[in-house]
Design a protein around this motif. Structure first.
Motif, PDB file in Angstrom:
ATOM      1  N   UNK A  17      65.658  28.645  29.370  1.00  0.00           N
ATOM      2  CA  UNK A  17      66.373  29.005  30.597  1.00  0.00           C
ATOM      3  C   UNK A  17      65.443  29.182  31.800  1.00  0.00           C
ATOM      4  N   UNK A  18      64.135  29.106  31.581  1.00  0.00           N
ATOM      5  CA  UNK A  18      63.166  29.186  32.675  1.00  0.00           C
ATOM      6  C   UNK A  18      62.431  27.861  32.893  1.00  0.00           C
ATOM      7  N   UNK A  19      62.828  26.839  32.160  1.00  0.00           N
ATOM      8  CA  UNK A  19      62.101  25.577  32.204  1.00  0.00           C
ATOM      9  C   UNK A  19      62.171  24.902  33.570  1.00  0.00           C
ATOM     10  N   UNK A  20      63.320  24.902  34.209  1.00  0.00           N
ATOM     11  CA  UNK A  20      63.455  24.256  35.519  1.00  0.00           C
ATOM     12  C   UNK A  20      62.518  24.855  36.544  1.00  0.00           C
ATOM     13  N   UNK A  21      62.542  26.171  36.684  1.00  0.00           N
ATOM     14  CA  UNK A  21      61.666  26.841  37.652  1.00  0.00           C
ATOM     15  C   UNK A  21      60.201  26.636  37.295  1.00  0.00           C
ATOM     16  N   UNK A  22      59.901  26.690  36.008  1.00  0.00           N
ATOM     17  CA  UNK A  22      58.508  26.513  35.571  1.00  0.00           C
ATOM     18  C   UNK A  22      58.010  25.118  35.897  1.00  0.00           C
ATOM     19  N   UNK A  23      58.842  24.109  35.657  1.00  0.00           N
ATOM     20  CA  UNK A  23      58.435  22.739  35.972  1.00  0.00           C
ATOM     21  C   UNK A  23      58.154  22.579  37.463  1.00  0.00           C
ATOM     22  N   UNK A  24      59.041  23.094  38.284  1.00  0.00           N
ATOM     23  CA  UNK A  24      58.840  22.986  39.736  1.00  0.00           C
ATOM     24  C   UNK A  24      57.561  23.724  40.136  1.00  0.00           C
ATOM     25  N   UNK A  25      57.388  24.948  39.632  1.00  0.00           N
ATOM     26  CA  UNK A  25      56.211  25.752  39.988  1.00  0.00           C
ATOM     27  C   UNK A  25      54.915  25.047  39.600  1.00  0.00           C
ATOM     28  N   UNK A  26      54.841  24.551  38.376  1.00  0.00           N
ATOM     29  CA  UNK A  26      53.602  23.915  37.906  1.00  0.00           C
ATOM     30  C   UNK A  26      53.321  22.629  38.673  1.00  0.00           C
ATOM     31  N   UNK A  27      54.334  21.792  38.850  1.00  0.00           N
ATOM     32  CA  UNK A  27      54.111  20.514  39.516  1.00  0.00           C
ATOM     33  C   UNK A  27      53.758  20.681  40.986  1.00  0.00           C
ATOM     34  N   UNK A  28      54.463  21.536  41.694  1.00  0.00           N
ATOM     35  CA  UNK A  28      54.159  21.738  43.118  1.00  0.00           C
ATOM     36  C   UNK A  28      52.790  22.399  43.280  1.00  0.00           C
ATOM     37  N   UNK A  29      52.474  23.345  42.409  1.00  0.00           N
ATOM     38  CA  UNK A  29      51.155  23.978  42.459  1.00  0.00           C
ATOM     39  C   UNK A  29      50.062  22.949  42.209  1.00  0.00           C
TER      40      UNK A  29
END
Length: 197
Positions: free
Chosen positions: A85-97
């Motif tokens: 349930x946190x995968x979407x936010x985590x993907x965005x955070x890691x990729x943008x970072x």
């Protein structure tokens, strides 16, 4: 009469380049899943152990072929470990970072080459079989293998990348990472696990 060993070629400096060229052709024509280290080694005229010596795993070989500035396995491990349930936010955070980091310009250049290049097979292999396969397998169900979902995720993240780093569309281009996560993360999460319509 003893059989000759098929290990390191004479003039091993050329072996690395031959392996990369053979791997690029194999990955492009057959995709990531249907390319083996043994087949790449055979095409390059070297022992499979030499491929492992230079590049490690098949995923690391692919990263070298597309000239990724980071080992995708590191990112995939995070995507595999975070609660679903946190995968979407985590993907965005890691990729943008990542895109905003010192490695970001190289990562963006690689993605530009993949997307705009003349080799759609290599780009498709990268996105479908390497970058998003572990995510797809995590979200797959008996009635949905997740392929359409990860294609939507890829389209969303490529859109963010192009707007933020290529076109530099404001205010997205200078938006803090957490603001991008707040805006885009829920959409990515819906693509991954929510109702699609």
């Amino acid at each position: 009469m003893t059989a000759g060993r098929s290990g390191r070629r004479p003039g091993s400096s050329g072996a690395r380049a031959a392996i990369l060229e053979a791997a690029k052709k194999r990955f492009s024509e057959h995709g990531f899943d249907r390319t083996s280290i043994r087949a790449v080694a055979g095409d390059a005229g070297v022992d499979p152990a030499l491929v492992h010596h230079y590049f490690g795993s098949k995923r690391q070989l692919f990263a070298a072929v597309v000239e990724l500035p980071i080992d995708p396995e590191v990112v995939m491990e995070v995507f595999g470990a975070v609660p679903l349930d946190q995968l979407g936010a985590t993907m965005v955070r890691i990729l943008v970072t990542l895109w905003d980091s010192e490695l970001g310009s190289a990562a963006v250049a690689v993605l530009r080459t993949l997307v705009a290049g003349t080799d759609p097979g290599l780009a498709r292999s990268f996105f479908v079989e390497v970058a998003l396969e572990r995510v797809r397998s995590r979200i797959a169900t008996a009635s949905d293998d997740g392929s359409g979902r990860v294609a939507l995720v890829a389209s969303q993240m490529l859109g963010v990348l192009v707007a933020r780093k290529v076109v530099e569309l404001e205010p997205l281009a200078s938006m803090p990472v957490e603001a991008v996560v707040a805006a885009v993360g829920p959409t990515v999460q819906r693509y991954l696990t929510g109702e699609l319509g």
